[in-house]
Design a protein around this motif. Sequence first.
Motif, mmCIF file in Angstrom:
data_model
loop_
_atom_site.group_PDB
_atom_site.id
_atom_site.type_symbol
_atom_site.label_atom_id
_atom_site.label_comp_id
_atom_site.label_asym_id
_atom_site.label_seq_id
_atom_site.Cartn_x
_atom_site.Cartn_y
_atom_site.Cartn_z
ATOM 1 N N MET A 168 0.858 -1.142 0.041
ATOM 2 C CA MET A 168 0.002 -0.053 0.081
ATOM 3 C C MET A 168 0.949 1.271 0.123
ATOM 4 O O MET A 168 0.434 2.118 -0.595
ATOM 5 N N ARG A 169 1.929 1.174 0.761
ATOM 6 C CA ARG A 169 2.949 2.416 0.698
ATOM 7 C C ARG A 169 3.409 2.482 -0.934
ATOM 8 O O ARG A 169 3.469 3.631 -1.073
ATOM 9 N N TRP B 225 0.890 4.741 -2.398
ATOM 10 C CA TRP B 225 0.984 6.064 -1.789
ATOM 11 C C TRP B 225 2.070 6.834 -2.301
ATOM 12 O O TRP B 225 1.940 8.138 -2.773
ATOM 13 N N TYR B 226 3.157 6.278 -2.443
ATOM 14 C CA TYR B 226 4.319 6.899 -3.213
ATOM 15 C C TYR B 226 4.066 6.967 -4.441
ATOM 16 O O TYR B 226 4.563 8.562 -5.108
ATOM 17 N N PHE C 48 -5.319 7.442 1.030
ATOM 18 C CA PHE C 48 -3.967 6.690 1.392
ATOM 19 C C PHE C 48 -3.330 6.902 2.696
ATOM 20 O O PHE C 48 -2.967 6.106 3.394
ATOM 21 N N THR C 49 -3.263 8.305 2.884
ATOM 22 C CA THR C 49 -2.439 8.590 4.061
ATOM 23 C C THR C 49 -3.437 8.265 5.424
ATOM 24 O O THR C 49 -2.925 7.888 6.340
ATOM 25 N N LEU D 232 -5.559 5.773 5.524
ATOM 26 C CA LEU D 232 -5.555 4.330 5.560
ATOM 27 C C LEU D 232 -4.253 4.083 6.113
ATOM 28 O O LEU D 232 -4.106 2.966 6.913
ATOM 29 N N SER D 233 -3.146 4.777 5.628
ATOM 30 C CA SER D 233 -1.828 3.985 6.371
ATOM 31 C C SER D 233 -1.695 4.343 7.697
ATOM 32 O O SER D 233 -1.230 3.593 8.597
ATOM 33 N N PHE E 45 -3.956 1.881 9.763
ATOM 34 C CA PHE E 45 -3.274 0.358 9.729
ATOM 35 C C PHE E 45 -2.097 0.375 10.623
ATOM 36 O O PHE E 45 -1.976 -0.593 11.175
ATOM 37 N N ILE E 46 -1.441 1.752 10.861
ATOM 38 C CA ILE E 46 -0.554 1.487 11.896
ATOM 39 C C ILE E 46 -0.951 1.428 13.296
ATOM 40 O O ILE E 46 -0.494 0.756 14.184
#
Length: 70
Positions: free
Chosen positions: A1-2, A5-6, A60-61, A63-64, A67-68
Motif C-alpha cells: 500500500m505504501r 501512496w508513493y 491513502f494517508t 488508511l496508512s 493500519f499503523i
Amino acid sequence: MRFIWYLVSLIVICLVLINNPKANNLNNFSKQLNTVSFTRSTQQSLNWLIACNVILFFLFTILSLLFIYV
C-alpha cells in the motif's frame, strides 16, 4: 500500500509541475512545456486529475495511519 501512496504522490507532483510551466524551478522541463499550449478543456481536465490524485493521496494517508494504529 505504501507503493501506491508513493506513486500517487509522485503523480501529483508531476501534474502540478505540468500545470504550472512558468515556475522558476525545473527550467528545462518548463521550456519544453511552453511550446505546448493548453486549451481550456485540457486545463480543466488537468485540474480535475490533480484534485482526484490529491484526494487519493489523503485517503491513502488516512488508511496508512489507521493500519499503523490497528
